[in-house]
Design a protein around this motif. Sequence first.
Motif, PDB file in Angstrom:
ATOM      1  N   ALA A  75     -16.347   2.088  -0.385  1.00  0.00           N
ATOM      2  CA  ALA A  75     -14.889   2.029  -0.489  1.00  0.00           C
ATOM      3  C   ALA A  75     -14.348   0.783   0.199  1.00  0.00           C
ATOM      4  O   ALA A  75     -14.938   0.264   1.148  1.00  0.00           O
ATOM      5  N   THR A  76     -13.196   0.319  -0.290  1.00  0.00           N
ATOM      6  CA  THR A  76     -12.485  -0.822   0.306  1.00  0.00           C
ATOM      7  C   THR A  76     -11.090  -0.341   0.707  1.00  0.00           C
ATOM      8  O   THR A  76     -10.701   0.791   0.377  1.00  0.00           O
ATOM      9  N   PHE A 116      -5.452   0.699  -7.382  1.00  0.00           N
ATOM     10  CA  PHE A 116      -6.706   1.043  -6.710  1.00  0.00           C
ATOM     11  C   PHE A 116      -7.887   0.393  -7.434  1.00  0.00           C
ATOM     12  O   PHE A 116      -7.873   0.216  -8.658  1.00  0.00           O
ATOM     13  N   ASN A 142      -8.547  -0.922  -0.701  1.00  0.00           N
ATOM     14  CA  ASN A 142      -7.805  -0.668  -1.943  1.00  0.00           C
ATOM     15  C   ASN A 142      -8.342   0.533  -2.716  1.00  0.00           C
ATOM     16  O   ASN A 142      -7.974   0.734  -3.869  1.00  0.00           O
ATOM     17  N   SER A 143      -9.211   1.330  -2.088  1.00  0.00           N
ATOM     18  CA  SER A 143      -9.805   2.479  -2.776  1.00  0.00           C
ATOM     19  C   SER A 143      -9.032   3.753  -2.459  1.00  0.00           C
ATOM     20  O   SER A 143      -8.223   3.808  -1.534  1.00  0.00           O
ATOM     21  N   ALA A 161      -9.114   3.150   3.707  1.00  0.00           N
ATOM     22  CA  ALA A 161      -8.691   3.443   2.338  1.00  0.00           C
ATOM     23  C   ALA A 161      -7.729   4.625   2.353  1.00  0.00           C
ATOM     24  O   ALA A 161      -7.777   5.474   3.245  1.00  0.00           O
ATOM     25  N   GLN A 173       0.820  -1.206   0.000  1.00  0.00           N
ATOM     26  CA  GLN A 173       0.000   0.000   0.000  1.00  0.00           C
ATOM     27  C   GLN A 173       0.857   1.260   0.000  1.00  0.00           C
ATOM     28  O   GLN A 173       0.369   2.347   0.299  1.00  0.00           O
TER      29      GLN A 173
END
Length: 872
Positions: free
Chosen positions: A679-680, A645, A682-683, A716, A570
């Motif tokens: 959102a996750t 993303f 990964n967003s 996120a 990340q």
Amino acid sequence: MPQKTKNTPMMEQYLSIKAQYQDAFLFYRLGDFYELFYEDAIQVSQLLELTLTSRNRNADDPIPMCGVPHHAAQGYIDSLVEKGHKVAICEQVEDPKTTKGMVKREVVQLVTPGTVMDSKGLSAKDNNYLTAVVQEDNEFGFAYVDLSTGELKTAHLFDEEGVLNETSALQTKELVLGTEISANLREQLSIRLGLVFSSQETLEENAEFNFLTREITDGLEKEATGKLLTYLAVTQKRSLAHIQNAVEYQPDHYLKMDYYSKFNLELSQSIRTGKKHGTLLWLLDETKTAMGGRMLKQWLDRPLIQSHAINARQEMVASLVDSYFERIDLQSALTKVYDLERLAGRVAFGNVNGRDLIQLKTSLEQVPMIRQLIEGIDQGQWQSLLEKMQPMEGLVQLISHAIKEDPPLQITEGNVIRDGFNEQLDAYRSAMKNGKQWLAELEARERKETGIKNLKVGFNRVFGYYIEITKSNLANLEEGKYERKQTLANAERFITPELKELETQILEAEEKSVDLEYQLFLAVREEVKKAIQPLQTLAKSISAVDVLQSFATISERYQYVRPILTNNSQQLCIQDGRHPVVEKVLGHQEYIPNSVEMDEQEMILLITGPNMSGKSTYMRQLALTVIMAQMGCFVPAQKAILPIFDRIFTRIGASDDLIAGQSTFMVEMMEANQALRNATPNSLILFDELGRGTATYDGMALAQAIIEYIHQNVQAKTLFSTHYHELTVLDQELSQLKNVHVGAIEKDGEVVFLHKMMEGPADKSYGIHVAKIAGLPIDLLKRASTILATLESGEEKHHQIPVEPIKSVVKVQEEPAQTSKAQVNEETQQLSLFSELTDEEQGVVTSLKELNLLEMTPMDALNKLYELQKQL
């Protein structure tokens, strides 16, 4: 409307056809015109500024009527469709010469905003999508087609917001809906997007439709696609051979951005103008073909999320960046490639002409050169694309042998087919050519035999070929030599058996030649039609090459770098990143770059700083960099390491949605809700000034709660800009939040925004300084400074400041009051930033402005500066 008993048979026919097309303007063919009657005539005459007349004008109730010439009708039809209307084209389907009584007429095509095939209003680099939606409970089948290119795709969507997002992303022109669609969704589609609605309740089953949908297994997707194809068959009434096999897609397979995010980021449409200029699409578009321009927009709407697919595009872009001369030659070849996708569509529709086929041949002739250039730089990156880029030599040879290089627009008047292509046609042309030669020889012989030097052999469509002799020369003509055919005022026209025979041969050859040419052209078109699918495959591969060379061109021009995309990390590191569109407008030297640094443990950047300092630009810059990277393009930075993303959510700028009855604050909260719920980890979330649309404490409370919720629940990567400086203490409680601010320098009462992002919180907002730049009255600014100082000192209970009378701007000479030194110092300290200049000081400023430094020596300039300083 008059009673049916009063209508003529023709009007009875009109009314029966019109009853089947109530939501369309009926263009009813009468001779050389398309006529409109009743309400259609009234509306169209207003929309197109046509003269409104009437039929049976002497009757008690004349019928309103207007019309357009059939040969110029396309322009009028285009205008109506561009305005969001439908046009039913009704033609005579029987030959009036061979028909007794009423000529049969039928609607041969219904032209709608979503089914435009050949229009001047059809933008070359934009798709023209028609969409169908079916609903079952709260789930939706969604299908769309571009009739001009044959693209057909379908998806299964799980909420109304998904339908709205997909429809708006496609910029759909027309929606085919059933009665099962909820009233709420219809209302949203109508209010938010302003679309043309059409209805198609029945589904047609046939072998062609089953073939196109054979790979679709989802029931709702199959139903939506079937409804779409049925609507096309019913409205277009012709071959749909160019429609491609339906392809299933899911929005989750791409980087998802909702309607608001795409709007806020100005990906393809400027917020201010609604046009392409000033958008990311405008920056990226260096494509050389129309179909490449359309593919670029599709890639922009749906960036990738699979690392191997992104890397494959990056590899191809990198090879083009490193091969300058090959890229220039590639661009040159691409400029000669016409719109293969839409040419294939026109072939299938049967409205292609000779010039279209020459464009097709010219385009195909570039393929070997394009392949050769790519093969010269290919190190394995291009292999899969090269396999789809097959040259079609057979088609090139067919068109080269069959069609003249500069054929006429019409295909029914001859002169389209090359000599040598067909023996019978060559024989007819020889007869025509020899016949004209025989006529010339006949004229010369008759002049010699009669001694009449101005005797001539002529032709007209009524009497055919003739020998013409002026009346002054009739006395020289032997009696009975010719058979009289026509008498004119100054001449007589004659015919002979030999001339009659020649006439028969020549006219028969001309007529048969034109008919044969038309049949030969149709045969060539049918051969081309067999190659539609290979043409579409070739078109896609050339479009991809065009988009990739466009990426390489802008990457080199603006010194972009290849981003490193991480799968399992990340970490987000952009060194000296730039906003690509702002940089293009300002120029490379004027744009101040900014870095974005977030390690794996840092989740939220809390951004503070003055207005106008570039916070929103900084946030948009990150989003655009992510989108460019996941499209496969290089990015504007010195170095970029990015996670992949899955979604981007934005709330940037303030806007009402007045049509939907929503205030700025309501829109803010709705967009925030979309992000928080969907959102996750990964967003990417970008929130700009959330909470400012309500009372201060309300807004601050909401902003803090949202930050905490993202930190604890969503996790996120988030950029959150705010003017609530009280929130900067959150970094002590939230371990994954970091404060950054936009720097500013204050000196001698003036503020300079550095547009540079720095670590830590900002110390103040500089709102009054921005107001000063905006030109607010000086007394108002002084008063605002006083109120601010009082509020910040906390002197007034509950921050209630006594109202101070507004002073006149006019200066009145008064006796100076006795003021203590302490009071003077306090006032000077408080108001020094906005104190007005004395007359002497203003004189110095004026002198300084009037200096022509370019004509002064350094010593002169120093002396003048010393003199001005002494005056101060």
